[in-house]
Design a protein around this motif. Structure first.
Motif, PDB file in Angstrom:
ATOM      1  N   ASP A 209       0.825  -1.469  -0.113  1.00  0.00           N
ATOM      2  CA  ASP A 209       0.058   0.112   0.098  1.00  0.00           C
ATOM      3  C   ASP A 209       0.857   1.192   0.079  1.00  0.00           C
ATOM      4  OD1 ASP A 209       1.082  -0.156   2.519  1.00  0.00           O
ATOM      5  OD2 ASP A 209      -0.789   0.241   3.717  1.00  0.00           O
ATOM      6  N   VAL A 210       2.225   1.106  -0.354  1.00  0.00           N
ATOM      7  CA  VAL A 210       2.837   2.352  -0.124  1.00  0.00           C
ATOM      8  C   VAL A 210       3.313   2.773  -1.666  1.00  0.00           C
ATOM      9  CG1 VAL A 210       5.420   3.079   0.631  1.00  0.00           C
ATOM     10  CG2 VAL A 210       4.120   1.787   2.033  1.00  0.00           C
ATOM     11  N   LEU A 211       3.009   4.140  -1.833  1.00  0.00           N
ATOM     12  CA  LEU A 211       3.302   4.742  -3.256  1.00  0.00           C
ATOM     13  C   LEU A 211       4.459   5.563  -3.173  1.00  0.00           C
ATOM     14  CD1 LEU A 211      -0.100   5.551  -4.637  1.00  0.00           C
ATOM     15  CD2 LEU A 211       1.392   3.574  -5.500  1.00  0.00           C
ATOM     16  N   THR A 212       5.004   6.110  -1.737  1.00  0.00           N
ATOM     17  CA  THR A 212       6.323   7.104  -1.934  1.00  0.00           C
ATOM     18  C   THR A 212       6.645   6.823  -0.268  1.00  0.00           C
ATOM     19  OG1 THR A 212       6.986   9.100  -2.047  1.00  0.00           O
ATOM     20  CG2 THR A 212       4.863   8.997  -1.331  1.00  0.00           C
ATOM     21  N   ASP A 213       7.829   6.986  -0.279  1.00  0.00           N
ATOM     22  CA  ASP A 213       8.380   6.807   1.260  1.00  0.00           C
ATOM     23  C   ASP A 213       8.576   8.229   1.954  1.00  0.00           C
ATOM     24  OD1 ASP A 213      10.547   7.468  -0.095  1.00  0.00           O
ATOM     25  OD2 ASP A 213      11.884   6.042   0.806  1.00  0.00           O
ATOM     26  N   GLU A 214       8.104   9.365   1.075  1.00  0.00           N
ATOM     27  CA  GLU A 214       8.547  10.617   1.544  1.00  0.00           C
ATOM     28  C   GLU A 214       7.396  11.196   2.541  1.00  0.00           C
ATOM     29  OE1 GLU A 214      11.376  11.924   0.615  1.00  0.00           O
ATOM     30  OE2 GLU A 214      11.631  10.055  -0.560  1.00  0.00           O
ATOM     31  N   PRO A 215       8.098  11.847   3.273  1.00  0.00           N
ATOM     32  CA  PRO A 215       7.040  12.390   4.468  1.00  0.00           C
ATOM     33  C   PRO A 215       5.930  13.122   3.905  1.00  0.00           C
ATOM     34  CG  PRO A 215       9.305  12.783   5.292  1.00  0.00           C
ATOM     35  CD  PRO A 215       9.418  12.285   3.871  1.00  0.00           C
ATOM     36  N   GLU A 216       4.757  13.321   4.591  1.00  0.00           N
ATOM     37  CA  GLU A 216       3.584  13.898   3.843  1.00  0.00           C
ATOM     38  C   GLU A 216       3.954  15.319   3.714  1.00  0.00           C
ATOM     39  OE1 GLU A 216       0.095  13.345   5.741  1.00  0.00           O
ATOM     40  OE2 GLU A 216      -0.536  11.597   4.728  1.00  0.00           O
TER      41      GLU A 216
END
Length: 322
Positions: A209-216
């Motif tokens: 379910d992860v599309l990016t690992d960057e903080p919101e």
């Protein structure tokens, strides 16, 4: 006038592209699971971020018609049954004029040294130039598989594309050459197949379910900066930075307080606009994008602040995340 030799060379390039397409499709069905990291590189405004968004299927990297829009490394994850492709969006390599520019170039080279596959982007609507030759030469010392990705093919004729593919093929011994259009979607899925073919065999690296690992907060700051760039792209395309100071959730509403930083008082007036009209438009546009990202209603409070010559000031750069 095109010589017979040039015509044969163009045909050879086209046949290689077709053969590689068939090989990629065959490899994608052999039951092997692959996972790894890839990135697109190239001179500024070569279409790297637009292509990254097209592959991931969601906006994770901001885009603009102005060069040097990307300032942070952002990872987007594509999930498939047979593979997981982690795309690392990077700034464009350029001749630095500030400390910020030097740090961005260092960031690009660091990513190059760590990924499994590199796609060097060459916009089809621009001739191969000195910057393309410089970047291609930089690939020689890297361990990654290096592909040539000819972008924006929807903007040129088939004849012009054939000439461009031939010119690109002479720059470096690329593993493959793939012409694509992120806007029309032409050959984007094929490019994904090719990149995955060169990833190592590996279990998946991120949850499904992860599309990016960057903080919101970083993604939100980038969306605000994108909106600001669209409003003042001609006056100060590189002098704007954004920092999200506070973010809180109250029921169904997310409250975001952010500061836009510029380098001079005159730039502050440009961003704010007459009676605050331009800043209001920036806020409205950014809020729509942020609500799509978060999937809910957003209250966005923006302020413009001056940080003198922040692109050259190590202390200010640290504060702004560079």
């Amino acid at each position: 006038m095109t010589t017979n030799r040039e015509q044969r060379a163009k045909q050879d390039v086209g046949q290689k592209v077709h053969r590689h397409a068939e090989a990629a499709r065959s490899d994608a069905t052999n039951g092997t699971y692959r996972a790894g990291f890839a990135c697109f590189v190239g001179r500024p405004n070569a279409g790297k971020s637009t292509l990254t968004n097209a592959i991931i299927g969601q906006k994770i990297a901001i885009t603009s018609s102005k060069p040097q829009t990307t300032r942070h490394v952002i990872r987007g994850i594509l999930h498939r049954e047979d593979a997981q492709l982690v795309l690392v969006d990077t700034p464009g390599l350029h001749r630095p004029r500030t400390l910020l520019g030097e740090r961005l170039n260092d960031l690009v080279r660091e990513v190059w040294s760590e990924v499994d596959v590199i796609g060097v982007c060459f916009p089809a609507d621009e001739p191969v130039g000195r910057g393309d030759r410089f970047i291609s030469a930089e690939m020689a010392e890297l361990k990654a598989t290096v592909l040539a990705v000819v972008t924006k093919v929807d903007l040129v004729s088939p004849q012009r594309l054939a000439e461009h593919l031939l010119a690109v093929s002479k720059l470096y011994a690329f593993a493959e050459i793939v012409p694509v259009s992120a806007v029309s979607g032409h050959q984007v899925s094929h490019l994904v197949d090719v990149m995955i073919k060169y990833l190592p065999e590996s279990p998946q690296l991120y949850p499904d379910d992860v599309l990016t690992d960057e903080p919101e907060q970083m993604l939100i700051a980038e969306l605000i900066r994108e909106a600001a760039l669209e409003g003042v792209r001609d006056e100060l395309p590189h002098s704007i930075a954004v920092l999200v100071e506070e973010m809180m959730v109250e029921g169904a509403l997310t409250k975001i307080y952010a500061d836009l930083y510029v380098e001079r008082d005159s730039q502050k007036s440009i961003v704010i606009g007459a009676r605050g009209a331009r800043l209001k438009e920036v806020g409205s546009q950014a809020r729509r994008e942020i609500e799509q990202l978060l999937g809910g209603k957003v209250y966005l409070d923006l302020h413009v602040r001056v940080a003198k010559e922040w692109q050259r000031d190590p202390r200010q750069l640290r504060k702004l995340g560079f």
